[in-house]
Enzyme design. Structure first.
Site, PDB file in Angstrom:
ATOM      1  N   ILE A 132     -36.545 -63.785  50.649  1.00  0.00           N
ATOM      2  CA  ILE A 132     -37.879 -64.049  51.176  1.00  0.00           C
ATOM      3  C   ILE A 132     -38.601 -62.720  51.373  1.00  0.00           C
ATOM      4  O   ILE A 132     -37.970 -61.677  51.512  1.00  0.00           O
ATOM      5  CB  ILE A 132     -37.834 -64.862  52.485  1.00  0.00           C
ATOM      6  CG1 ILE A 132     -36.992 -64.156  53.559  1.00  0.00           C
ATOM      7  CG2 ILE A 132     -37.290 -66.256  52.225  1.00  0.00           C
ATOM      8  CD1 ILE A 132     -36.925 -64.919  54.875  1.00  0.00           C
ATOM      9  N   ASP A 133     -39.912 -62.772  51.362  1.00  0.00           N
ATOM     10  CA  ASP A 133     -40.712 -61.554  51.453  1.00  0.00           C
ATOM     11  C   ASP A 133     -40.477 -60.847  52.789  1.00  0.00           C
ATOM     12  O   ASP A 133     -40.065 -61.456  53.778  1.00  0.00           O
ATOM     13  CB  ASP A 133     -42.194 -61.884  51.312  1.00  0.00           C
ATOM     14  CG  ASP A 133     -42.527 -62.487  49.961  1.00  0.00           C
ATOM     15  OD1 ASP A 133     -41.889 -62.097  48.977  1.00  0.00           O
ATOM     16  OD2 ASP A 133     -43.418 -63.351  49.909  1.00  0.00           O
TER      17      ASP A 133
END
Length: 308
Positions: A132-133
């Site tokens: 995930i970012d």
């Protein structure tokens, strides 16, 4: 680490290579065990891939040793919300990169994970199944060894909560639009006819104060998929200034990985090693892990929108 696979009656006479495939041993791992590890064993005798296994035998092998991994940093927060012999799920805070990159060579979740596992005498190599970012919060599933990595990667399902700008109609919706790179951008993505097929299914749970809370299932797993898809319909995520969202109310994209579902092999720990009690391709244990909506996303509605 030794993995032990008992041969059931229905596998009697199978070639070892076919039995290993039934036990979800990847071709890459089988080659590593053969050429860089201990090889495969039937009880106390070595066995080759073209030999046949017998019901009642224990087929086993040692997992090849891992490398050193990234630099361990015990000061990096690592919160494990689930762990077994094959999988670990970490609840990542926002503003923390998952793994080192050119821009973030240190101070990542991977560095904290390496410190945690090294202190326990386990492999520090970080094998995230989902990434995930940096500014996205929530669950990150990682495989604890080379056997588990491909097994987990093909069966994980994820649910995200996103707060998007604008008040959308309550209920279910779908965004099915191809995603590709933005022209001359290394990071940015966009909806484009030349992109890869991408599908996001969502349910609008709450809509007020000019915002909507969406429960999102990314059917495909493209980079920035949820962010790009909602921006493409004129409803960028709150705080997502890369795709047109405003940071007036929140200083990061309002996106949280809230639930993961996956399957792990049925096994038991023995003095000899990990004994797989059922072939993973035919029988496994379902796991569901959840992470609550973080405070900054709840605050956008003045209360927890999931409790209303």
């Amino acid at each position: 680490m030794k993995l032990i696979f008992p041969v059931p009656p229905e596998a009697d006479g199978a070639l070892l290579r076919n039995f290993l495939r039934r036990c979800a041993v990847s071709t890459e791992l089988a080659r590593a065990v053969k050429f860089h590890g201990s090889g495969f064993w039937a009880g106390g005798q070595p066995i080759l891939a073209n030999r046949r296994v017998e019901a009642g035998q224990d087929i086993w092998f040692e997992l090849p040793a891992d490398g050193a991994g990234v630099a361990p940093q015990p000061e990096i927060p690592v919160q494990a919300v689930y762990e077994d012999a094959f999988a670990i799920v970490l609840d990542k805070p926002p503003h923390l990169a998952v793994h080192p990159t050119l821009n973030y060579p240190l101070d990542t979740l991977a560095n904290g994970y390496a410190a945690r596992m090294e202190a326990r005498g386990e492999s520090p190599v970080f094998r995230p199944v989902n990434r995930i970012d940096k500014d996205t919060s929530g669950l990150v599933l990682a495989a604890k060894n080379g056997y588990a990595a491909p097994l987990l990667a093909r069966n994980v399902e994820k649910l995200y909560y996103a707060v998007v700008e604008g008040e959308l109609p309550l209920g279910k919706g779908v965004i099915d639009a191809p995603i590709g790179r933005q022209a001359e951008s290394i990071i940015g993505r966009c909806v484009t006819p030349d992109g890869k097929p991408s599908r996001t299914e969502y349910t609008i749970i709450r809509a007020e104060h000019g915002l909507s809370l969406a429960a999102c299932v990314p059917v495909t797993g493209r980079t920035h998929q949820i962010r790009v898809h909602f921006a493409s319909i004129g409803h960028p995520l709150a705080g997502d200034d890369l795709y047109g969202g405003s940071r007036e109310r929140i200083g990061r994209q309002a996106l949280h990985c809230a639930e993961q579902r996956f399957r792990v092999p049925e096994y038991e720990m023995t003095p000899e090693g990990i004994r797989i009690t059922a072939p993973p391709l035919e029988q496994s244990r379902a796991v569901t892990v959840k992470s609550p909506l973080p405070p900054d996303l709840r605050a956008l509605f003045g209360e927890d929108p999931l409790e209303i």
